[in-house]
Structures are given as structure tokens and as C-alpha cells.
Scaffold this motif. Structure first.
Motif, PDB file in Angstrom:
ATOM      1  N   GLU A 185      -6.471  -0.692  -5.851  1.00  0.00           N
ATOM      2  CA  GLU A 185      -7.665  -0.116  -5.235  1.00  0.00           C
ATOM      3  C   GLU A 185      -7.271   1.223  -4.621  1.00  0.00           C
ATOM      4  O   GLU A 185      -6.335   1.305  -3.828  1.00  0.00           O
ATOM      5  N   LEU A 186      -7.965   2.259  -5.025  1.00  0.00           N
ATOM      6  CA  LEU A 186      -7.691   3.601  -4.526  1.00  0.00           C
ATOM      7  C   LEU A 186      -8.935   4.105  -3.828  1.00  0.00           C
ATOM      8  O   LEU A 186     -10.003   4.194  -4.444  1.00  0.00           O
ATOM      9  N   ASN A 187      -8.812   4.393  -2.543  1.00  0.00           N
ATOM     10  CA  ASN A 187      -9.958   4.843  -1.741  1.00  0.00           C
ATOM     11  C   ASN A 187     -11.154   3.900  -1.879  1.00  0.00           C
ATOM     12  O   ASN A 187     -12.292   4.328  -2.006  1.00  0.00           O
ATOM     13  N   GLY A 188     -10.873   2.593  -1.907  1.00  0.00           N
ATOM     14  CA  GLY A 188     -11.928   1.588  -1.944  1.00  0.00           C
ATOM     15  C   GLY A 188     -12.485   1.272  -3.319  1.00  0.00           C
ATOM     16  O   GLY A 188     -13.375   0.438  -3.443  1.00  0.00           O
ATOM     17  N   GLU A 189     -11.967   1.910  -4.378  1.00  0.00           N
ATOM     18  CA  GLU A 189     -12.458   1.649  -5.735  1.00  0.00           C
ATOM     19  C   GLU A 189     -11.323   1.155  -6.612  1.00  0.00           C
ATOM     20  O   GLU A 189     -10.185   1.594  -6.471  1.00  0.00           O
ATOM     21  N   SER A 192       0.835  -1.196   0.000  1.00  0.00           N
ATOM     22  CA  SER A 192       0.000   0.000   0.000  1.00  0.00           C
ATOM     23  C   SER A 192       0.868   1.242   0.000  1.00  0.00           C
ATOM     24  O   SER A 192       1.943   1.268   0.553  1.00  0.00           O
ATOM     25  N   SER A 235      -0.027   5.300   0.566  1.00  0.00           N
ATOM     26  CA  SER A 235      -1.106   6.180   1.023  1.00  0.00           C
ATOM     27  C   SER A 235      -2.413   5.409   0.942  1.00  0.00           C
ATOM     28  O   SER A 235      -2.597   4.465   1.669  1.00  0.00           O
ATOM     29  N   SER A 236      -3.305   5.776   0.036  1.00  0.00           N
ATOM     30  CA  SER A 236      -4.593   5.091  -0.011  1.00  0.00           C
ATOM     31  C   SER A 236      -4.662   4.081  -1.152  1.00  0.00           C
ATOM     32  O   SER A 236      -5.738   3.610  -1.493  1.00  0.00           O
ATOM     33  N   HIS A 261      -7.321   8.018 -13.583  1.00  0.00           N
ATOM     34  CA  HIS A 261      -6.138   7.783 -12.744  1.00  0.00           C
ATOM     35  C   HIS A 261      -4.852   7.601 -13.545  1.00  0.00           C
ATOM     36  O   HIS A 261      -3.806   7.296 -12.968  1.00  0.00           O
TER      37      HIS A 261
END
Length: 181
Positions: free
Chosen positions: A69-73, A9, A11-12, A103
Motif C-alpha cells: 500500500e502506497l499512500n493508502g492505495e 513500512s 516511507s509511505s 509503480h
């Protein structure tokens, strides 16, 4: 491959093994690239069921599929697959990397590809090939160069998409010592 990955990981951003629950997002991301890009020579985006079939086939053959996965997506995905069907190629894989359009340029593709390289190396593959659609696809070519791939050739005008002839760029990365078996 048993599906377990070391969790990475930043950051997010979370890199993890893909699952069937990711198919809707993966289908959406890939459809964008089919319709608007030249990285894939498909001209009609596959339905989610077909994406699921492709994923299931890779899973059955123990090839890794990753999502970012970025911020849950799901913001992108990458996978390794069979380079060619003949048995002599069994130690060589081909990579694919797709990032959601919102992104692109954030380093997600590089993190996905680096993790995919590490997984394939640990799994004993010797070579990774990249078959890049369109010699004008500079971002994909640069991504692969930054991850240690070298240009091995360009086949001119192999595909016709979006009203123009497109090249294929072949790149290769050694994963294991060339003399190892």
C-alpha cells in the motif's frame, strides 16, 4: 497462517496481509498484466469475483497474500500458492508478484517478494518456485535473482500470446535446509 503480519513500512509504503477489500485494486493490477504483459499466460482478465475465489482458496489453504500500500492505495500484490496439487509437493510453493504499472521499477516488487519469502520460510515451506512467463521478461527474472532464486531451466515456446510463442523460465529458491523435514 493466522493473517497477522509484522508490519513493514518504508516511507509511505506499507506491506500487509491482503483482504477482500483489496480485490478491486488487485483485479485492476492483474488485468493490466494480462492484457499488456506476458508474465501471465491468461489472455482474458478474470472478473473480480474470480479473483476473490482465487484469494479465498489460498486463504482456505493457509497460503499468504500480501499487498503493498502506497499512500493508502494498493500499488502491488504478491502471493504464494500450491506449486502442484500432489501431496509430495506440499512443502513447495510457487510465488506470484504483480505491481501496478505506474509503480513498476520502484522496488515494490522486491519488497513484496522478500516479505513473501520470509513468511513462507517461517511457515515451514522448503522450496519456492517461480514460473515466469516469457524469457524476455528480464525485470521479473532479475527480481527473482536478486531475491536468491537460481535459474533451473527454460521451456521453449509453451504459450502463444500477443501473436508470438512464449517461453517459461523456471527459477527456484531454497527456503529451508535441503535435509530438513
Amino acid at each position: 497462517m493466522d493473517g497477522r503480519l509484522p508490519v513493514t513500512s518504508t516511507s509511505s509504503l506499507l506491506l500487509r496481509a491482503a483482504s477482500s477489500a483489496d480485490m478491486q485494486a488487485m483485479t485492476r493490477i492483474y488485468a493490466h498484466h494480462v492484457l499488456h504483459g506476458t508474465g501471465s499466460f491468461e489472455e482474458v482478465p478474470p472478473e473480480q469475483a474470480q479473483m476473490q475465489q482465487r484469494y479465498d482458496q489460498r486463504e482456505a489453504e493457509s497460503y499468504p497474500t500480501l499487498v503493498a500500500e502506497l499512500n493508502g492505495e494498493v500499488a502491488g500484490f504478491a502471493y504464494a500458492g500450491n506449486y502442484k496439487p500432489r501431496s509430495a509437493y506440499r512443502f513447495t510453493v510457487e510465488d506470484s508478484v504483480y505491481v501496478a504499472p505506474e509503480h513498476v521499477g520502484q522496488g515494490i516488487g522486491r519488497q513484496l517478494l522478500e516479505e513473501l519469502i520470509a513468511l513462507c520460510t517461517r511457515s515451514g515451506y522448503r522450496q519456492m518456485m517461480s514460473v515466469i512467463g516469457d524469457s524476455a521478461n528480464h525485470s521479473s527474472i532479475r527480481l527473482h535473482e536478486r531475491c536468491g532464486f537460481r535459474l533451473i531451466g527454460t521451456a521453449r515456446g509453451l504459450g502463444f500470446k500477443h501473436g508470438k510463442w512464449l517461453d517459461i523460465v523456471y527459477m527456484q529458491r531454497e527456503l529451508q535446509d535441503a535435509d530438513s523435514v
